[in-house]
Design an enzyme around this catalytic site. Sequence first.
Site, PDB file in Angstrom:
ATOM      1  N   ASP A  37       3.581  21.726   2.549  1.00  0.00           N
ATOM      2  CA  ASP A  37       2.743  22.498   3.462  1.00  0.00           C
ATOM      3  C   ASP A  37       3.673  23.369   4.309  1.00  0.00           C
ATOM      4  O   ASP A  37       4.890  23.196   4.307  1.00  0.00           O
ATOM      5  CB  ASP A  37       1.859  21.563   4.307  1.00  0.00           C
ATOM      6  CG  ASP A  37       0.607  22.281   4.827  1.00  0.00           C
ATOM      7  OD1 ASP A  37       0.532  23.517   4.710  1.00  0.00           O
ATOM      8  OD2 ASP A  37      -0.300  21.595   5.348  1.00  0.00           O
ATOM      9  N   ASP A  46      -1.338  29.900   6.341  1.00  0.00           N
ATOM     10  CA  ASP A  46      -2.740  30.268   6.547  1.00  0.00           C
ATOM     11  C   ASP A  46      -3.145  29.907   7.974  1.00  0.00           C
ATOM     12  O   ASP A  46      -2.438  29.178   8.660  1.00  0.00           O
ATOM     13  CB  ASP A  46      -3.628  29.526   5.538  1.00  0.00           C
ATOM     14  CG  ASP A  46      -3.428  28.026   5.597  1.00  0.00           C
ATOM     15  OD1 ASP A  46      -2.259  27.575   5.549  1.00  0.00           O
ATOM     16  OD2 ASP A  46      -4.420  27.275   5.719  1.00  0.00           O
ATOM     17  N   CYS A  79     -10.698  -7.521   0.075  1.00  0.00           N
ATOM     18  CA  CYS A  79      -9.900  -6.709  -0.847  1.00  0.00           C
ATOM     19  C   CYS A  79      -9.053  -7.616  -1.735  1.00  0.00           C
ATOM     20  O   CYS A  79      -8.699  -8.719  -1.336  1.00  0.00           O
ATOM     21  CB  CYS A  79      -9.008  -5.786  -0.022  1.00  0.00           C
ATOM     22  SG  CYS A  79      -7.784  -4.894  -0.986  1.00  0.00           S
ATOM     23  N   CYS A  95      -6.050  -6.540  -3.180  1.00  0.00           N
ATOM     24  CA  CYS A  95      -4.677  -6.050  -3.358  1.00  0.00           C
ATOM     25  C   CYS A  95      -3.663  -7.150  -3.043  1.00  0.00           C
ATOM     26  O   CYS A  95      -4.006  -8.207  -2.520  1.00  0.00           O
ATOM     27  CB  CYS A  95      -4.437  -4.798  -2.512  1.00  0.00           C
ATOM     28  SG  CYS A  95      -3.985  -5.121  -0.796  1.00  0.00           S
ATOM     29  N   CYS A 106      -3.600  -8.316   0.642  1.00  0.00           N
ATOM     30  CA  CYS A 106      -4.780  -9.065   1.088  1.00  0.00           C
ATOM     31  C   CYS A 106      -4.910 -10.405   0.369  1.00  0.00           C
ATOM     32  O   CYS A 106      -5.536 -11.326   0.897  1.00  0.00           O
ATOM     33  CB  CYS A 106      -6.025  -8.214   0.890  1.00  0.00           C
ATOM     34  SG  CYS A 106      -5.962  -6.716   1.870  1.00  0.00           S
TER      35      CYS A 106
END
EC number: 2.4.2.48
Length: 502
Positions: free
Chosen positions: A93, A128, A279, A281, A284
Site C-alpha cells: 500500500d 489514492d 473453535c 484450531c 483453541c
Amino acid sequence: MRDNFEVRKYDGAGRLGKLTVPRSGVTVETPALLPVVNPHVQTISPAQLESEFGAEILITNSYIIYGSDQLREPAVEEGLHEMLDFSGAIMTDSGSFQLAEYGDIDVTTEEILQFQHTIGSDIGTPVDIPTPPDVPREQAKSEWETTRDRLSTAESVDTDEMLVTAPVQGSTYPELRERAAREAAETSLDLFPLGAVVPLMNEYRYDDLVEVVAASKRGLPESTPVHLFGAGHPMMFALAAALGCDLFDSAAYALYARDDRYLTVRGTRHLEDLEYFPCECAVCSAHTPTEVEQMDEDDRHRLLAEHNLAVSFGEIRRVKQAIQAGTLFELVETRVRGHPTLVDGYRTLLDYAEQLGTTDPITKDSFFYLSADSARRPEVNRYHDRLERLDVPEHLLITTGQHSDRYDESWRLVPPFGPVPRSLSDVYPLTATRPERLDNAAYEAAAEGVARLVESNPETTVTVVHDGWPDGVFTTISDTVEIHDYKLEEQTDDASDRDCNS
Ligand code: GUN
Ligand code: ZN
C-alpha cells in the site's frame, strides 16, 4: 490491463480464480486473504503466515518502510521478500490510509510507486484519496478526480513487471463509484481495490457496503480482479465474495488480538466473555479461555492472533469450497445470521439478483430454500425471466396436485418458482429442497411466477389449484385466472356431504 486473472468457476458473482503475479512468478488462488504485515512489529512472522496458515500473498505498507530509517535501507538492499522472509506475492500500500488518518503525507504517487518497485513489491499502489462515507457529493467528486489523476500518473511510471492497482473511490455515491470503476478499468492498471470502505464496516453499515461494491462491480468488466480494501473480518467474507470480491486484506487478526478480541465467523467476542472456545484450531484445542487470559500479554496476543488467522483462512477455504460446490448462497444465508446488519447487507445484495445472475451458473447440485430471503435469489429471478419464453397450451392447469383431463396440460405449482412444466421438474433449480413449513415469501414468489406467465400469454386460460396456500398471496395475479384452494373445497364438499346425509 494485463491478462493476469482467470476465473475458473462462478457462483452468483462469486468466483474461484487465479491471479498471476509475474514479478515473482507465483499464482495466487482467489478468493485470497492477504494478512497485513506491519513492517515494524510482527505479531506473527511472514514465514509462519506462509508455512502454518498457507498465506500465498501478504500486504505491507511501503510508506511506513519509506519513512523509516531502520527499514528503508534493508528494504532497498535486500528487497521485501528477503527482508520479510516471504516467498509468496507481496502487495504494497502507498500511505493513502495514513493520508486519510492524518490528513497529509509527504510522498507523491511517482515517488512511492518507484520506491515500491525498487524494494521488489509484486503489486504496487498509487496514492489514492480515501474519501469517507457521507461527505458532500462535490467533495467526493473532486477527490475522485484527484485519484483519477494519480491513476493516470501511475500509468506513466515505469514499473516493469510489477502489477499496479487502480483504487476505486467515490464515497457512498453509487453512480460515482460506478464511474470511478469504469474509468479505472480504462487505464492500463491491473487490479481494482475498492477503497475507503473501512468506516462502513466499522459502523456495521453492510447495506451501504453492498451498495458500494455492487455499484463498483457494475463499472468493472467481469474478468477484473477486485480487492476489498481493509475487509478482514471473517463474518463478511462469504457476503463480499458473493458480490465478486476476490482479495481481502486483514489487519483485524492482529489489531483485534491486541485488544483481547476473538474473531469468529459469527462476529467478535471478547476473551473475558468466553467460557469455552467455540473453535477447532490448534490454539483453541490446546487451551481454555481462562488459561489464555492468565498468560503474559505477548503470549496471549500471539495466541489470539493465531486463532484469528486460523478462523480467517478457514473461512476463505469454506468460501472457496462453497463456490466449488455451488452452495455459496447457502453459506451467505447462514453467515449473515451472525448479525442483523449483515442480514441487511444480504437483503441489499438480493436487490441486485439480476446483476449477480449474469454469471450465476445455469446448473448447480442443489438449491436449499432456507428462509424468506431465498425467494429472492438470482436462480428464482432467472426462472421468472425464463417463464416468458416457455410454450404454453390454450388451457393450462397449474397445480400442486394431479393432472386433470379437462386441460390441455397441467404444470406443477412449485414455491418459490411458480409454474413448472413437468418436463423441467428434474432441472436445477426446480429441484430445490424446501422445508414443509414455508413462509409467505415462498408462496408470493410462486404467485409472481404465475403472474409473469399469465402476462406474457394473454391468449391462454390459466387455472391455478393449490392446497391451502395463505390468503392474499395471489394478489399479483390477474383476475382472469381461476384460483382454487382444493383443501378448502374438500372441506366444503365434506360439509355439504354431511349436510346431505343428515
Ligand atoms: N486501506 C484501506 N482503505 C484504503 C484505501 O481506500 N486506499 C488505500 N490505498 N489503502 C486503503
Ligand atoms: Zn481457534
